[in-house]
Write a protein that holds these residues in place. Sequence first.
Motif, PDB file in Angstrom:
ATOM      1  N   LEU A 157      88.580  60.797 141.341  1.00  0.00           N
ATOM      2  CA  LEU A 157      88.530  61.387 140.006  1.00  0.00           C
ATOM      3  C   LEU A 157      87.993  60.385 138.979  1.00  0.00           C
ATOM      4  N   GLY A 158      88.392  59.125 139.115  1.00  0.00           N
ATOM      5  CA  GLY A 158      87.986  58.097 138.164  1.00  0.00           C
ATOM      6  C   GLY A 158      86.520  57.707 138.247  1.00  0.00           C
ATOM      7  N   ASP A 159      85.803  58.254 139.227  1.00  0.00           N
ATOM      8  CA  ASP A 159      84.371  57.950 139.341  1.00  0.00           C
ATOM      9  C   ASP A 159      83.530  58.823 138.417  1.00  0.00           C
ATOM     10  N   SER A 160      84.148  59.782 137.764  1.00  0.00           N
ATOM     11  CA  SER A 160      83.416  60.633 136.823  1.00  0.00           C
ATOM     12  C   SER A 160      82.860  59.766 135.708  1.00  0.00           C
ATOM     13  N   ALA A 161      81.536  59.765 135.584  1.00  0.00           N
ATOM     14  CA  ALA A 161      80.847  58.884 134.637  1.00  0.00           C
ATOM     15  C   ALA A 161      79.361  59.194 134.708  1.00  0.00           C
ATOM     16  N   VAL A 162      78.596  58.453 133.917  1.00  0.00           N
ATOM     17  CA  VAL A 162      77.131  58.510 134.016  1.00  0.00           C
ATOM     18  C   VAL A 162      76.667  57.278 134.768  1.00  0.00           C
ATOM     19  N   TYR A 163      75.812  57.488 135.755  1.00  0.00           N
ATOM     20  CA  TYR A 163      75.275  56.392 136.542  1.00  0.00           C
ATOM     21  C   TYR A 163      73.815  56.207 136.126  1.00  0.00           C
ATOM     22  N   LEU A 164      73.541  55.045 135.566  1.00  0.00           N
ATOM     23  CA  LEU A 164      72.219  54.745 135.029  1.00  0.00           C
ATOM     24  C   LEU A 164      71.477  53.788 135.946  1.00  0.00           C
ATOM     25  N   CYS A 165      70.207  54.038 136.097  1.00  0.00           N
ATOM     26  CA  CYS A 165      69.324  53.120 136.814  1.00  0.00           C
ATOM     27  C   CYS A 165      68.351  52.523 135.813  1.00  0.00           C
ATOM     28  N   ALA A 166      68.044  51.263 135.975  1.00  0.00           N
ATOM     29  CA  ALA A 166      67.082  50.595 135.098  1.00  0.00           C
ATOM     30  C   ALA A 166      66.177  49.708 135.938  1.00  0.00           C
ATOM     31  N   SER A 167      65.025  49.383 135.391  1.00  0.00           N
ATOM     32  CA  SER A 167      64.134  48.463 136.090  1.00  0.00           C
ATOM     33  C   SER A 167      63.459  47.534 135.098  1.00  0.00           C
ATOM     34  N   SER A 168      63.025  46.390 135.604  1.00  0.00           N
ATOM     35  CA  SER A 168      62.280  45.443 134.785  1.00  0.00           C
ATOM     36  C   SER A 168      61.288  44.716 135.687  1.00  0.00           C
ATOM     37  N   LEU A 169      60.343  44.031 135.044  1.00  0.00           N
ATOM     38  CA  LEU A 169      59.308  43.359 135.820  1.00  0.00           C
ATOM     39  C   LEU A 169      59.924  42.326 136.757  1.00  0.00           C
ATOM     40  N   VAL A 170      60.600  41.354 136.202  1.00  0.00           N
ATOM     41  CA  VAL A 170      61.313  40.359 136.986  1.00  0.00           C
ATOM     42  C   VAL A 170      62.571  40.007 136.223  1.00  0.00           C
ATOM     43  N   ALA A 171      63.537  39.489 136.913  1.00  0.00           N
ATOM     44  CA  ALA A 171      64.745  38.998 136.254  1.00  0.00           C
ATOM     45  C   ALA A 171      64.531  37.536 135.892  1.00  0.00           C
ATOM     46  N   GLY A 172      65.468  36.986 135.138  1.00  0.00           N
ATOM     47  CA  GLY A 172      65.394  35.577 134.790  1.00  0.00           C
ATOM     48  C   GLY A 172      64.463  35.290 133.646  1.00  0.00           C
ATOM     49  N   ALA A 173      63.938  36.313 133.031  1.00  0.00           N
ATOM     50  CA  ALA A 173      63.069  36.123 131.875  1.00  0.00           C
ATOM     51  C   ALA A 173      63.444  37.182 130.853  1.00  0.00           C
ATOM     52  N   ASN A 174      62.890  37.052 129.686  1.00  0.00           N
ATOM     53  CA  ASN A 174      63.241  38.021 128.656  1.00  0.00           C
ATOM     54  C   ASN A 174      62.453  39.314 128.843  1.00  0.00           C
ATOM     55  N   ASN A 175      62.626  39.915 129.995  1.00  0.00           N
ATOM     56  CA  ASN A 175      61.926  41.152 130.278  1.00  0.00           C
ATOM     57  C   ASN A 175      62.806  42.344 129.977  1.00  0.00           C
ATOM     58  N   GLU A 176      62.234  43.257 129.247  1.00  0.00           N
ATOM     59  CA  GLU A 176      62.960  44.447 128.843  1.00  0.00           C
ATOM     60  C   GLU A 176      63.357  45.269 130.051  1.00  0.00           C
ATOM     61  N   GLN A 177      64.580  45.784 130.011  1.00  0.00           N
ATOM     62  CA  GLN A 177      65.032  46.732 131.026  1.00  0.00           C
ATOM     63  C   GLN A 177      64.766  48.138 130.514  1.00  0.00           C
ATOM     64  N   PHE A 178      64.135  48.924 131.361  1.00  0.00           N
ATOM     65  CA  PHE A 178      63.846  50.317 131.045  1.00  0.00           C
ATOM     66  C   PHE A 178      64.842  51.184 131.806  1.00  0.00           C
ATOM     67  N   PHE A 179      65.499  52.072 131.086  1.00  0.00           N
ATOM     68  CA  PHE A 179      66.535  52.895 131.686  1.00  0.00           C
ATOM     69  C   PHE A 179      66.036  54.297 132.002  1.00  0.00           C
ATOM     70  N   GLY A 180      66.574  54.857 133.081  1.00  0.00           N
ATOM     71  CA  GLY A 180      66.382  56.254 133.367  1.00  0.00           C
ATOM     72  C   GLY A 180      67.367  57.093 132.580  1.00  0.00           C
ATOM     73  N   PRO A 181      67.286  58.423 132.708  1.00  0.00           N
ATOM     74  CA  PRO A 181      68.165  59.304 131.937  1.00  0.00           C
ATOM     75  C   PRO A 181      69.592  59.347 132.451  1.00  0.00           C
ATOM     76  N   GLY A 182      69.800  58.863 133.668  1.00  0.00           N
ATOM     77  CA  GLY A 182      71.149  58.846 134.225  1.00  0.00           C
ATOM     78  C   GLY A 182      71.493  60.089 135.027  1.00  0.00           C
ATOM     79  N   THR A 183      72.513  59.934 135.863  1.00  0.00           N
ATOM     80  CA  THR A 183      73.119  61.054 136.586  1.00  0.00           C
ATOM     81  C   THR A 183      74.559  61.179 136.106  1.00  0.00           C
ATOM     82  N   ARG A 184      74.873  62.340 135.582  1.00  0.00           N
ATOM     83  CA  ARG A 184      76.256  62.559 135.131  1.00  0.00           C
ATOM     84  C   ARG A 184      77.051  63.145 136.288  1.00  0.00           C
ATOM     85  N   LEU A 185      78.044  62.389 136.746  1.00  0.00           N
ATOM     86  CA  LEU A 185      78.884  62.815 137.863  1.00  0.00           C
ATOM     87  C   LEU A 185      80.220  63.309 137.339  1.00  0.00           C
TER      88      LEU A 185
END
Lengths: 115, 113
Positions: A84-112
């Motif tokens: 029951l406690g897993d009810s939430a929005v699960y968001l996915c994001a991507s960026s060029l590479v980590a470890g740098a000031n690269n913006e993370q772009f988010f998807g719209p999410g899955t509402r569970l």
Amino acid sequence: EAGVVQSPRYKIIEKKQPVAFWCNPISGHNTLYWYLQNLGQGPELLIRYENEEAVDDSQLPKDRFSAERLKGVDSTLKIQPAELGDSAVYLCASSLVAGANNEQFFGPGTRLTVL
Amino acid sequence: DQQVKQNSPSLSVQEGRISILNCDYTNSMFDYFLWYKKYPAEGPTFLISISSIKDKNEDGRFTVFLNKSAKHLSLHIVPSQPGDSAVYFCAARKTGGGNKLTFGTGTQLKVEL
């Protein structure tokens, strides 16, 4: 350019059932993130991939959660069994590479919703 | 342990006026700060950021101020427009943290006509 794609957008299941979420990041983005967002809270990182390697999964509840990014492109997050406690929005994001000031772009999410 | 705090869950301002959203942090290792904007049923979108070596960054109507000694940052929107109505999240990152973002709980901004 297409953004981060997630499916399904909404999922309703009964507790103890399994569920899976899919994410396709922006083309060329090596780093992929899965976040959990509870109601009234900010997103919290579950796992981060650099290419196909999970480099930070310290916040992933490994007893019931699993994730994979087999070819370093799209990714699947699974919960088995859901609670029951897993009810939430699960968001996915991507960026060029980590470890740098690269913006993370988010998807719209899955509402569970777990009933 | 909430390392990034947004103590105002909501803010209402009139169109044309200034909106000021506040954020406090506790981890002195954070050295890069971001603001994200989120509309209902959409993912957060990046708005503006600031490095800890600066105290101000401006982009059009949006300005972020950083006070390192107070561990406080704020986002100013001038003039506010109805389309700015959204939830605003403050986020922080530390060098060597692998681009991991720690988010605040968000502030719901409503810009009224």
